[in-house]
Motif scaffolding. Structure first.
Motif, PDB file in Angstrom:
ATOM      1  N   GLN A 104       0.746  -1.265  -0.075  1.00  0.00           N
ATOM      2  CA  GLN A 104       0.070   0.050  -0.092  1.00  0.00           C
ATOM      3  C   GLN A 104       0.940   1.242  -0.042  1.00  0.00           C
ATOM      4  N   ALA A 105       1.919   1.271   0.618  1.00  0.00           N
ATOM      5  CA  ALA A 105       2.800   2.345   0.878  1.00  0.00           C
ATOM      6  C   ALA A 105       3.692   2.505  -0.460  1.00  0.00           C
ATOM      7  N   LEU A 106       3.823   1.231  -1.119  1.00  0.00           N
ATOM      8  CA  LEU A 106       4.382   1.558  -2.408  1.00  0.00           C
ATOM      9  C   LEU A 106       3.410   2.126  -3.507  1.00  0.00           C
ATOM     10  N   TYR A 107       2.241   2.251  -3.045  1.00  0.00           N
ATOM     11  CA  TYR A 107       1.194   2.802  -4.027  1.00  0.00           C
ATOM     12  C   TYR A 107       0.704   1.920  -4.981  1.00  0.00           C
ATOM     13  N   PHE A 108       0.612   0.820  -4.763  1.00  0.00           N
ATOM     14  CA  PHE A 108      -0.399  -0.193  -5.423  1.00  0.00           C
ATOM     15  C   PHE A 108      -1.659   0.003  -5.388  1.00  0.00           C
ATOM     16  N   ASP A 109      -2.278  -0.211  -6.504  1.00  0.00           N
ATOM     17  CA  ASP A 109      -3.744   0.183  -6.463  1.00  0.00           C
ATOM     18  C   ASP A 109      -4.666  -0.847  -6.168  1.00  0.00           C
ATOM     19  N   VAL A 110      -4.189  -1.967  -6.980  1.00  0.00           N
ATOM     20  CA  VAL A 110      -4.719  -3.228  -7.053  1.00  0.00           C
ATOM     21  C   VAL A 110      -3.911  -4.315  -6.611  1.00  0.00           C
ATOM     22  N   LEU A 111      -4.633  -5.093  -5.682  1.00  0.00           N
ATOM     23  CA  LEU A 111      -3.754  -6.319  -5.445  1.00  0.00           C
ATOM     24  C   LEU A 111      -4.266  -7.503  -5.698  1.00  0.00           C
ATOM     25  N   VAL A 112      -3.809  -8.342  -6.744  1.00  0.00           N
ATOM     26  CA  VAL A 112      -4.579  -9.575  -6.872  1.00  0.00           C
ATOM     27  C   VAL A 112      -3.877 -10.779  -6.426  1.00  0.00           C
ATOM     28  N   ILE A 113      -4.502 -11.579  -5.562  1.00  0.00           N
ATOM     29  CA  ILE A 113      -4.060 -12.247  -4.674  1.00  0.00           C
ATOM     30  C   ILE A 113      -4.588 -13.847  -4.992  1.00  0.00           C
ATOM     31  N   ARG A 114      -3.577 -14.905  -5.095  1.00  0.00           N
ATOM     32  CA  ARG A 114      -3.947 -16.234  -5.023  1.00  0.00           C
ATOM     33  C   ARG A 114      -3.640 -16.908  -3.685  1.00  0.00           C
ATOM     34  N   ASP A 115      -4.527 -17.524  -2.824  1.00  0.00           N
ATOM     35  CA  ASP A 115      -3.703 -17.725  -1.515  1.00  0.00           C
ATOM     36  C   ASP A 115      -4.478 -19.415  -1.335  1.00  0.00           C
ATOM     37  N   ALA A 116      -3.706 -20.226  -0.556  1.00  0.00           N
ATOM     38  CA  ALA A 116      -4.263 -21.467  -0.353  1.00  0.00           C
ATOM     39  C   ALA A 116      -5.049 -21.353   0.813  1.00  0.00           C
ATOM     40  N   GLU A 117      -4.753 -20.235   1.664  1.00  0.00           N
ATOM     41  CA  GLU A 117      -5.403 -20.314   2.914  1.00  0.00           C
ATOM     42  C   GLU A 117      -6.727 -19.545   3.042  1.00  0.00           C
ATOM     43  N   ALA A 118      -7.694 -20.388   3.464  1.00  0.00           N
ATOM     44  CA  ALA A 118      -9.009 -19.565   3.682  1.00  0.00           C
ATOM     45  C   ALA A 118      -8.947 -18.117   4.449  1.00  0.00           C
ATOM     46  N   GLY A 119      -9.591 -17.215   4.079  1.00  0.00           N
ATOM     47  CA  GLY A 119      -9.621 -16.044   4.862  1.00  0.00           C
ATOM     48  C   GLY A 119      -8.474 -14.888   4.790  1.00  0.00           C
ATOM     49  N   VAL A 120      -7.571 -15.415   4.180  1.00  0.00           N
ATOM     50  CA  VAL A 120      -6.385 -14.314   4.032  1.00  0.00           C
ATOM     51  C   VAL A 120      -6.864 -13.098   3.125  1.00  0.00           C
ATOM     52  N   LEU A 121      -7.569 -13.426   2.218  1.00  0.00           N
ATOM     53  CA  LEU A 121      -8.067 -12.191   1.419  1.00  0.00           C
ATOM     54  C   LEU A 121      -9.020 -11.312   2.218  1.00  0.00           C
ATOM     55  N   ALA A 122      -9.802 -11.687   2.834  1.00  0.00           N
ATOM     56  CA  ALA A 122     -10.789 -10.996   3.470  1.00  0.00           C
ATOM     57  C   ALA A 122      -9.884 -10.155   4.761  1.00  0.00           C
ATOM     58  N   HIS A 123      -9.214 -10.579   5.302  1.00  0.00           N
ATOM     59  CA  HIS A 123      -8.218 -10.037   6.161  1.00  0.00           C
ATOM     60  C   HIS A 123      -7.488  -9.004   5.512  1.00  0.00           C
ATOM     61  N   VAL A 124      -6.953  -9.030   4.455  1.00  0.00           N
ATOM     62  CA  VAL A 124      -6.132  -8.124   3.728  1.00  0.00           C
ATOM     63  C   VAL A 124      -6.943  -6.793   3.400  1.00  0.00           C
ATOM     64  N   ALA A 125      -8.178  -7.289   2.771  1.00  0.00           N
ATOM     65  CA  ALA A 125      -9.310  -6.365   2.310  1.00  0.00           C
ATOM     66  C   ALA A 125      -9.813  -5.563   3.513  1.00  0.00           C
ATOM     67  N   ALA A 126     -10.033  -6.153   4.876  1.00  0.00           N
ATOM     68  CA  ALA A 126     -10.124  -5.304   5.854  1.00  0.00           C
ATOM     69  C   ALA A 126      -9.242  -4.386   6.372  1.00  0.00           C
ATOM     70  N   HIS A 127      -7.887  -4.594   5.906  1.00  0.00           N
ATOM     71  CA  HIS A 127      -6.879  -3.623   6.511  1.00  0.00           C
ATOM     72  C   HIS A 127      -6.326  -2.724   5.537  1.00  0.00           C
TER      73      HIS A 127
END
Lengths: 317, 317, 317
Positions: A104-127
């Motif tokens: 975020q501090a590097l000024y990325f606007d969109v993060l496209v994430i593949r993750d094997a662990e349930a819940g990681v994406l929602a955790h990222v989105a919440a923060h």
């Protein structure tokens, strides 16, 4: 449920199709259809995402989904960086968030994430900060929303209105994020009939996939359907199916021309790839006239263009 | 023989120099010369390949050939993605073609492929859709056409017309795709004399390299030549040369200033890199006034610009 | 000392801050400040480096510094290629230079290099052609000049003029390139007071860091300072600190809210990341109101934009 919207109601994240409204899906499919046609004409380029920085976070760099997102972003003028890091392989909790805050501090606007662990994406989105969007490129066995959209686009393109169709999702339903996202989108679009078909050990818990008829043989499950959505089987799942090997799996559950003949004569066959030919699908079917598998790949680029454009809030005219 | 042309006779693929006509090679070298000069002036940028999607398929991402193709594509405005996958390392046959059909469905226009297995490139070229071009970046021991072209460009730039020159290709001829492509291009351009020079165990079968004189010592093979094309020796080849180690190989077959003195005083030395200094070539020679090794690298970018532009059918004015 | 300037006195390389003049640092910080503001506004894009080819040479592709350089270059319109190769891991000497000469012959204009071996960068800089610039992205334990500049920018942004400030650099000073570059820039900008603080075994030799007061406990070292610059501790350094494990290290040397309370109430806390939370820094501090750690990341992009623009000699208006 994850809130994927901004205060003004517009879609900010796409982590799951759960909770996405029908009009939103229709709008995404409409834009995707537009881009699919432009791609086929060789004219799918614009600059609507000029200045937008997209990061892809995958453990492996060369999956088709990652490349599809990168191509989609570039065709819209975005800059796409492949970061080859997997959030959940890192130390949990704060350390993962440190990585996210850094992106975020590097000024990325969109993060496209593949993750094997349930819940990681929602955790990222919440923060992440309000200007950052999070897109799922596949989460555990749970969700793969752009795959669901590209499946819907492909079906609609070849078979017309979804609400007229009987659709069978076939194979390892239990462990499949592709199946779950397909189920969500086809249910939202009010498919006439939805079935899940697979070996008993690979069908999901009974409370999952409400409204779907369940079948334990392809012979029964494909009877009269318009759409056959095959899934990929992992070899380590054979044990759950009580079949000893790939040959036996194919003999019992592989999609052969004979089994496909149970479906309607104009039925289409989808597969998310990569295919295990001779295991879950016969080559005659994969390469046959009813297969729309390659169209799915092209539609994947179109869908991701539509999704990127939509979450960035910059619809091209 | 692979058909590398479109129905209208234009070059579509470049998998081998075999069967490429002299006027086609001359045209490519002419464009490459144009770009080589523009590169040296710092002005080799245009947008002729705007919207063209190029995929590089290499097992390793950082080879100089891959980077050279990427730089060439970018200088013409193309988008280049490095896919870090090797086709022949995958399960053979249909599975490889699934990957190829996927790349095609992702709307890649040009596939740049390096493969250790003979025949893979022709197989791909035979199956891709008409709008896709396949370029070799090195195939087994057989072919490396852009290397052959950059060698020809470098020789012509430093020594003038090829038909006036005696050229010796030196080292592990038997296993070298660089040697084969050089042989093809220099033969097509009617080099006055072509020699292959190497330890007996590393010379090719007698039916290969027709029209080349064969020499088993550098002393004899370099006598009076205008051009010395050194090849890279792999350590695992020492056994075939009946020399026990690198030092002994250098003592017998290394290009030293003394051996180079057998060639014409104005002879030039080429090497495709990476060099094994002190094994196949002495540093005094590699860095000496007769070396054109760095010019080869620059010419590689120019040649690949010319090839990309040509197969894409979009010659800049 | 490395000569980092062109004949006309302009900065060509940035390998170390040693020997860089105060007016040059001020100019770089001024440009970086300009870009930091533009980044925050979402408008940090221009084309001043159009046609400039930047190569990043890192062993690992996804470090934050590499990504920061890539984002910086792209925002200025440069083309950035990540080469994933480490010069010093190669055979020494000529072979390393072959790689460098190849990059030069490929027409790269800027080489951004991270290397674990002292002296590699100066060696490269001494051999590249005049049109090529070499930028350090971290060299052994010696130097990390863009990190030093981003630290200075961050401090100045939050605390104003450096010459009014007492600054403590805390942790594994002995092995830290971050500490050395920070020391150099803060000394050049005439910090009112500079301290190094750490376990006895991790303080540097007595002749290093001239002009710095030395402290062996955080309690003493942080007393009354305006700026606390934390460093990352590697677990293999615990032996030198005579503490058995991470918990004990944190107990003795971790930056806790209690220890931070020794500093001025408006003191700021920096950390170069990645952080070992609960080892060298408490999460309450890392995420607390005095932390400017995320601002450092953003300033890193801005500083690298300024550095790239400056060495390329193409200042945007």
């Amino acid at each position: 449920m994850i809130d994927q919207r901004r205060a003004d109601g517009s879609l900010r994240h796409l982590i799951t199709l759960e909770g996405v409204r029908r009009d939103e899906v229709e709008a995404l499919l409409g834009r995707a259809q537009h881009y699919a046609r432009a791609l086929a004409r060789g004219s799918a380029y614009n600059r609507v995402l000029e200045g937008v920085q997209v990061a892809t976070l995958f453990a492996e760099p060369s999956t088709r989904t990652r490349v599809s997102f990168e191509l989609a972003g570039r065709r819209l003028g975005a800059q796409v960086l492949n970061l080859e890091l997997q959030l959940s392989s890192r130390v949990k909790g704060e350390s993962m968030l440190d990585t996210v805050y850094t992106l975020q501090a590097l000024y990325f606007d969109v993060l496209v994430i593949r993750d094997a662990e349930a819940g990681v994406l929602a955790h990222v989105a919440a923060h992440v900060a309000p200007q950052v969007s999070v897109l799922s490129a596949g989460e555990a066995h749970l969700s793969h929303p752009t795959q669901g959209l590209l499946d819907a686009l492909t079906v609609r393109e070849h078979k017309g209105a979804i609400d007229q169709l009987a659709i069978a999702i076939v194979g390892d339903i239990r462990h499949s994020r592709v199946a779950r996202s397909a189920y969500q989108v086809f249910r939202l679009l009010q498919a006439r009939e939805l079935r899940i078909v697979g070996p008993p050990g690979l069908l999901p818990e009974s409370e999952e996939f409400p409204g779907c008829a369940r079948f334990e043989t392809l012979e029964a499950g494909l009877e009269g359907v318009d759409v056959v959505m095959m899934l990929r089987i992992q070899k380590e799942r054979f044990a759950a199916t009580r079949v000893p090997d790939a040959a036996e799996y194919f003999a019992r559950y592989g999609l052969t021309p004979a089994r496909l003949a149970r479906a309607r004569p104009d039925a289409i066959v989808l597969h998310p790839q990569p295919m295990n030919r001779g295991i879950e699908i016969a080559s005659e079917v994969a390469d046959g006239p009813q297969s729309v598998i390659r169209a799915q790949v092209s539609n994947g680029v179109a869908v991701r263009m539509a999704v990127l454009e939509t979450v960035a809030g910059r619809l091209a005219q």
